[in-house]
Design a protein around this motif. Structure first.
Motif, PDB file in Angstrom:
ATOM      1  N   ARG A  31      -4.638   5.435   2.816  1.00  0.00           N
ATOM      2  CA  ARG A  31      -3.793   4.455   2.097  1.00  0.00           C
ATOM      3  C   ARG A  31      -2.496   5.022   2.885  1.00  0.00           C
ATOM      4  NH1 ARG A  31      -4.433   0.093   0.103  1.00  0.00           N
ATOM      5  NH2 ARG A  31      -2.708   0.385  -1.235  1.00  0.00           N
ATOM      6  N   ARG A  33       1.653   4.656   3.119  1.00  0.00           N
ATOM      7  CA  ARG A  33       2.599   3.968   2.206  1.00  0.00           C
ATOM      8  C   ARG A  33       3.578   3.582   3.060  1.00  0.00           C
ATOM      9  NH1 ARG A  33       6.763   6.173  -0.647  1.00  0.00           N
ATOM     10  NH2 ARG A  33       5.787   8.449  -0.528  1.00  0.00           N
ATOM     11  N   GLU A  38       1.725  -0.857   0.361  1.00  0.00           N
ATOM     12  CA  GLU A  38       0.618   0.325   0.803  1.00  0.00           C
ATOM     13  C   GLU A  38      -0.458  -0.365   1.398  1.00  0.00           C
ATOM     14  OE1 GLU A  38      -0.460   2.876  -2.367  1.00  0.00           O
ATOM     15  OE2 GLU A  38       1.496   3.140  -3.136  1.00  0.00           O
ATOM     16  N   THR A  40      -4.477   0.136   3.469  1.00  0.00           N
ATOM     17  CA  THR A  40      -5.528   0.879   3.835  1.00  0.00           C
ATOM     18  C   THR A  40      -5.741   1.067   5.463  1.00  0.00           C
ATOM     19  OG1 THR A  40      -6.615   0.458   1.686  1.00  0.00           O
ATOM     20  CG2 THR A  40      -7.840   1.083   3.274  1.00  0.00           C
ATOM     21  N   PRO A  48     -12.626  -0.540   5.383  1.00  0.00           N
ATOM     22  CA  PRO A  48     -11.804   0.642   5.321  1.00  0.00           C
ATOM     23  C   PRO A  48     -12.538   1.819   6.073  1.00  0.00           C
ATOM     24  CG  PRO A  48     -12.099  -0.432   3.293  1.00  0.00           C
ATOM     25  CD  PRO A  48     -12.858  -1.070   3.999  1.00  0.00           C
TER      26      PRO A  48
END
Length: 101
Positions: A31, A33, A38, A40, A48
């Motif tokens: 993840r 930021r 935020e 993935t 993912p």
């Protein structure tokens, strides 16, 4: 966010932190930021990205400018057994993308 986008954001200094989240099954997801979001890290088909280890992540990001990283692992034992009272926070261990220790 794919690797190309992550690279562009890292070059521009926009990545605040990468959280490498440990998941059941022995793999991780990343993840990223940013200041106001935020995201993935995803693979070429938009799912993912499954990361095998911190070494795997370092290999994936070897040409990306460095930024802060943290390994995040939730304590499932405490959640299942209810040993502690109050909120149970995740274990957060900072690490670097550098391969020279």
């Amino acid at each position: 966010m794919n690797l190309k986008m992550l690279t562009e954001l890292a070059v521009n200094g926009e990545v605040r932190e990468l959280e490498l989240l440990s998941l059941e099954g022995g793999f991780y997801i990343a993840r990223v930021r940013l200041e106001h979001a935020e995201l993935t890290l995803v693979d070429d088909v938009g799912k993912p990205m499954r990361i095998g280890s911190t070494t795997h992540l370092r290999d994936l990001l070897q040409r990306v400018p460095p930024f802060p990283c943290v390994l995040v692992q939730h304590c499932v034992h405490d959640e299942m057994c209810g040993v502690r009272e109050g909120p149970i926070g995740a274990l957060r261990v900072p690490f670097t993308l550098s391969t020279s220790f």
